[in-house]
Design an enzyme around this catalytic site. Structure first.
Site, mmCIF file in Angstrom:
data_model
loop_
_atom_site.group_PDB
_atom_site.id
_atom_site.type_symbol
_atom_site.label_atom_id
_atom_site.label_comp_id
_atom_site.label_asym_id
_atom_site.label_seq_id
_atom_site.Cartn_x
_atom_site.Cartn_y
_atom_site.Cartn_z
ATOM 1 C CD GLU A 1 -87.561 -10.771 42.039
ATOM 2 O OE1 GLU A 1 -88.398 -11.077 41.145
ATOM 3 O OE2 GLU A 1 -87.140 -9.620 42.214
ATOM 4 C CD GLU B 1 -86.420 -9.106 37.359
ATOM 5 O OE1 GLU B 1 -86.657 -10.274 37.704
ATOM 6 O OE2 GLU B 1 -87.297 -8.315 36.933
#
Length: 460
Positions: A363, A165
């Site tokens: 995720e 991320e």
């Protein structure tokens, strides 16, 4: 209805070194921004829960790997701590090498494929003192770190990712105040983003130039947060387009094509937020941004409308779009995040338009506070809300796969409850509950359900 997934589909979970290992200033590890920030401002951290111990995986990894195997995992993602492996950025910490090699060997011996990430928000303090990702040399420091990882663990690891991320450490540190240095400066955020992109490219090139080029693959983990416009009005649709350029295509386009998105460059160039000549100069390294596979973290969408005020010059993301609350939204009240499983299908379609590279959900999960409320007489947390959350998202993912999307796996966040930055242990995500008094692990109902999911390669 029966939802079946492809043969050899990856089932597992993800965590990170700083959120799970513990021993944050022990065994040769140096400080990260989190260690220092907690030292300076412990009041910013929920319940004064800092990064020192987290889930103590450093002491429990052998038993934890056995728990993974019992849940039917065939894959697992975690990260290496840069500050543990290279405490001063140059010198290898042999104790860290021994720890990681044994950890990875445990996974391999139990037929769990390790996917190893290089950076998960844990900037070494020695580099932060040099400016962190604002420093134009940061990508070179990261390249050296990546080369050491490939050299030391390349015989064990066949699947690498560079960043988890990257947009989060950019936004949270330089726009929203949740990561150190917690400032609000869009110009600096763009600089940090660009240097991060170069660091990613240099790490990819390092693997391609290594002795493992023909056996190992490398990717990146992106949080893809699709924007949905408030209406079909042209101004709202433009706001959604600009939000996607900034929040999705900034890293997705380079990762899938080796080029920076032209529309994003044009958007930022008009306000002198990006140096076009520098991009042209760096084109030869930027082409190495292209990955072998992609990881996608998805939790929530964003709902946007036209900016609330007209701006002649872009000085903040709010000059491009404004957020609004969709009246029909469902909310996880503990995180304040919208629950919208349909976006996983939309993300799959976005990827499909750009590339046929393999990708996976790296995720997806639901954080809930005070889970002890749902503990039964036997001490098990009955987290049916988490099971329902996974079912809804997997149904949308299955739909995309049935239509030909090259999705190869589904990982949740996370395996055992982990420490979460400023939130500490406020919201729990794991299949196993961690008792912070003695760090014992207790399986939750969702763990039993996930075991059946993995064993059956699908669910009713």
């Amino acid at each position: 209805m029966q939802y079946n997934f492809p043969k050899n589909f990856m089932w597992g979970a993800a965590t990170s070194a700083p959120q799970s290992e513990g021993h944050s200033l022990e065994n040769g590890k140096s400080a990260t921004t989190w260690d220092k920030w907690f030292e300076m401002n412990p009041e910013k951290f929920y319940n004064n829960e800092g990064p020192e111990n987290t889930s103590m995986l450093y002491d429990h990894y052998k038993e934890d790997v056995q728990r993974m195997k019992e849940l039917g995992f065939n894959s697992f993602r975690t990260s290496i701590s840069w500050a543990r492996l290279l405490p001063d950025g140059k010198t290898v910490n042999q104790e860290a090498v021994d720890f990681y090699r044994d950890y990875f060997n445990e996974l391999l011996q139990n037929d769990i494929k390790p996917i190893i990430n290089l950076f998960h928000f844990d900037m070494p303090w020695w580099l932060m003192e040099k400016g962190g990702w604002e420093n134009s040399q940061s990508s070179d420091y990261f390249q050296f770190y990546a080369e050491k990882c490939f050299e030391l663990f390349g015989d064990q690891i066949q699947n690498w990712t560079t960043f988890n991320e990257p947009l989060v450490h950019i936004e949270m540190a330089y726009l929203h105040g949740y990561h150190y240095p917690a400032i609000h400066d869009f110009k600096k955020a763009i600089t940090v983003g660009y240097n991060t992109l170069l660091a990613h490219a240099k790490a990819v090139k390092a693997l391609k130039d290594s002795e493992y080029a023909n056996t190992a693959k490398i990717g990146i983990i992106l949080n893809l947060t699709p924007a949905y416009p408030k209406s079909e009005a042209a101004a709202d649709k433009l706001a959604a387009k600009n939000a996607d350029l900034l929040n999705i295509y900034s890293f997705l386009t380079p990762a899938l094509s080796g080029k920076i998105n032209d529309e994003l460059v044009a958007l930022l160039k008009q306000s002198d937020l990006i140096d076009y000549d520098q991009i042209h100069f760096d084109a030869e390294i930027i082409k190495y941004c292209e990955v072998d596979f992609l990881g996608v973290n998805y939790y929530q969408p964003i709902r946007v409308q036209a900016p609330l005020k007209h701006a002649e010059k872009i000085e903040d993301p709010s000059d491009l779009y404004a957020n609004y609350e969709w009246k029909e939204r469902r909310i996880n009240p503990y995180r304040g995040w919208e629950i919208y499983p349909e976006a996983i299908y939309d993300i799959a379609k976005t990827i499909d338009k750009l590339s046929d590279k393999p990708w996976y959900i790296s995720e997806n999960g639901m954080g809930v506070a005070d889970e002890e409320r749902f503990m039964n007489a036997d001490g098990m947390i009955e987290d049916d809300y988490r099971i329902d959350f996974m079912k809804e998202h997997l149904a949308q993912l299955n739909k995309a796969i049935e239509e030909g999307s090259n999705c190869i796996g589904y990982h949740t966040w996370t395996f055992i409850d982990c420490w979460s930055w400023l939130n500490g242990y406020k919201n729990r995500y794991g299949f196993y509950r961690v008792d912070l008094n003695d760090y014992s692990r207790t399986i939750k109902k969702s763990g039993l359900w996930y075991r059946e999911l993995a064993q059956n390669n699908g669910f009713d």
